[in-house]
Design a protein around this motif. Structure first.
Motif, PDB file in Angstrom:
ATOM      1  N   ASP A  42       0.843  -1.188   0.000  1.00 28.32           N
ATOM      2  CA  ASP A  42       0.000   0.000   0.000  1.00 28.32           C
ATOM      3  C   ASP A  42       0.887   1.250   0.000  1.00 28.32           C
ATOM      4  N   HIS A  52       0.253   4.116   0.860  1.00 33.70           N
ATOM      5  CA  HIS A  52      -0.043   5.028   1.970  1.00 33.70           C
ATOM      6  C   HIS A  52       0.446   4.499   3.331  1.00 33.70           C
ATOM      7  N   TYR A  68      -8.949   7.612   6.797  1.00 34.89           N
ATOM      8  CA  TYR A  68      -8.390   8.184   5.577  1.00 34.89           C
ATOM      9  C   TYR A  68      -6.899   8.464   5.772  1.00 34.89           C
ATOM     10  N   GLN A  87      -9.066  12.898  -1.268  1.00 36.68           N
ATOM     11  CA  GLN A  87      -8.057  11.968  -1.776  1.00 36.68           C
ATOM     12  C   GLN A  87      -8.588  10.544  -1.732  1.00 36.68           C
ATOM     13  N   GLU A 143      -9.408   8.014  -4.939  1.00 33.40           N
ATOM     14  CA  GLU A 143      -8.796   6.689  -5.074  1.00 33.40           C
ATOM     15  C   GLU A 143      -9.854   5.596  -5.139  1.00 33.40           C
ATOM     16  N   GLU A 144     -10.935   5.764  -4.394  1.00 30.79           N
ATOM     17  CA  GLU A 144     -12.030   4.792  -4.463  1.00 30.79           C
ATOM     18  C   GLU A 144     -12.636   4.769  -5.862  1.00 30.79           C
ATOM     19  N   ALA A 151     -11.154   5.644  -8.633  1.00 30.43           N
ATOM     20  CA  ALA A 151     -10.181   5.105  -9.587  1.00 30.43           C
ATOM     21  C   ALA A 151     -10.133   3.582  -9.544  1.00 30.43           C
ATOM     22  N   GLN A 152     -10.460   3.011  -8.377  1.00 32.74           N
ATOM     23  CA  GLN A 152     -10.402   1.562  -8.210  1.00 32.74           C
ATOM     24  C   GLN A 152     -11.782   0.911  -8.286  1.00 32.74           C
TER      25      GLN A 152
END
Length: 359
Positions: free
Chosen positions: A102, A104, A209, A282, A286-287, A289-290
């Motif tokens: 990951d 992050h 987050y 952010q 990302e959610e 995009a996935q």
């Protein structure tokens, strides 16, 4: 994963490691605290991989030499077996470290706890969860800032927003440990409001987050914001409650609303609220995009529905159960006091195995 597979990745990491060392040795870098921390964190991520690779190369050299000696003297055969086992173990470690992880993991987090079904009991349980994470952070030397809170009549939390930050540079930061906490947490116990001694079930929701290093890392158009100020009603003393220092920011395109009222000034509250907004935007980006890809981890539940729980806290049996990995333990009292590492280790191990299968 073969040597041919790992060679390009190792070469790139060795070059990056050398470049990071040069940057950290430059005094100019440390005049910018945020930049220095970013470089330091990446160096902390790369260094263990480089160290394992160098140990592996040294062990391979020793193994080759031992085999040559064993060809002339059989007494070296045992050393060959021992070194071969060392090479195999180091090769396994390197493969593990090179598995996708990951991005992050080193990040700090914003964590929200929200009461759900169960009324006052749910709010009291939400407060228990918030305290649990605070105690866990204390055990690890992390700092916790309460950004916003709405309390219930009995002192529970209708909602609370925490910023949790590590104080050093580590490949495994706050996100690496707490990223699996997002979802519905169910509690089974006798509420303080229950006069007949019956066990009730209620739930609270947790959202987590990654927190960007700087708000500027996430594009936010000021024209998309509605900013309202009002008088704080939270804790913080007389000075907080006598001025319009609380800030509510509404991001019009997404409808996300963030409030912050626990800092001393309106300017500080706005800065904190912008950090939370950046983190949520952010995460949302990302959610999205996935959205068409299968998730690597359990998605966070955004409605506090008892039927969609990730974990159950059973007080009569002093039991905690994580339903995603079939983890059970009868030390709920210790868990609520922040003793979460055995559970988090089990979640991390399950995640690692999933990553290795995808590699």
């Amino acid at each position: 994963m073969t040597d041919t597979d790992t060679a390009p990745a190792i070469e790139a990491l060795l070059a990056e490691h050398a470049d990071l060392e040069r940057q950290l040795a430059d005094p100019n870098l440390h005049s910018d605290a945020a930049a220095a921390r970013k470089v330091g964190r990446r160096f902390a991520q790369v260094s263990p991989v480089v160290a394992t690779y160098r140990k592996l190369e040294a062990a391979r050299g020793d193994l080759e030499a031992a085999r040559e000696l064993a060809a002339d003297d059989a007494s070296f055969a045992a050393e060959v077996d021992e070194l071969a086992a060392t090479v195999a173990e180091l090769d396994r470690q390197l493969t593990d470290q090179l598995a996708p992880r990951d991005p992050h993991d080193a990040d700090d987090i914003v964590l929200e706890v929200k009461s759900g079904e169960g009324g006052e009991e749910s709010a009291l349980f939400a407060a228990d969860l918030a305290r649990m994470y605070m105690r866990y952070a204390e055990r690890h030397g992390w700092s916790v800032t309460m950004l916003d809170e709405t309390t219930s009549d009995l002192g529970g939390y209708k909602d609370a927003t925490l910023s949790i930050r590590s104080k050093g540079d580590s490949a495994d930061g706050v996100w690496a440990r707490l990223k699996f906490e997002g979802g519905v947490h169910r509690v089974q116990r006798v509420p303080v409001t229950e006069s007949q001694g019956r066990v009730h079930t209620s739930a609270a929701g947790v959202l987590v987050y990654p927190e960007p290093e700087e708000v500027e890392e996430v594009a936010i158009d000021e024209s998309d914001l509605r900013i309202d100020v009002y008088r704080s009603s939270g804790k913080g003393g007389q000075g907080v409650n006598t001025t319009d220092s609380a800030v509510r920011i509404t991001h019009l395109p997404t409808g996300i609303v963030v409030t912050c009222q626990n800092e001393r000034s309106q300017l500080q509250n706005k800065a904190r609220a912008m950090q939370v907004l950046a983190a949520r935007l952010q995460a949302l980006a990302e959610e999205q995009a996935q959205a068409d890809a299968s998730a690597d981890r359990a998605s966070q539940i955004r409605t506090v529905d008892r039927s969609e729980r990730i974990r159950t806290y059973n007080f009569p049996e002093n039991r905690i159960a994580d339903h995603r990995i079939n983890f059970k333990a009868h030390n709920l009292d210790q868990v609520l006091d922040g003793d979460l590492d055995p559970l988090f280790d089990a979640l991390a191990e399950a995640d690692k195995q999933a990553r290795l299968q995808q590699a």
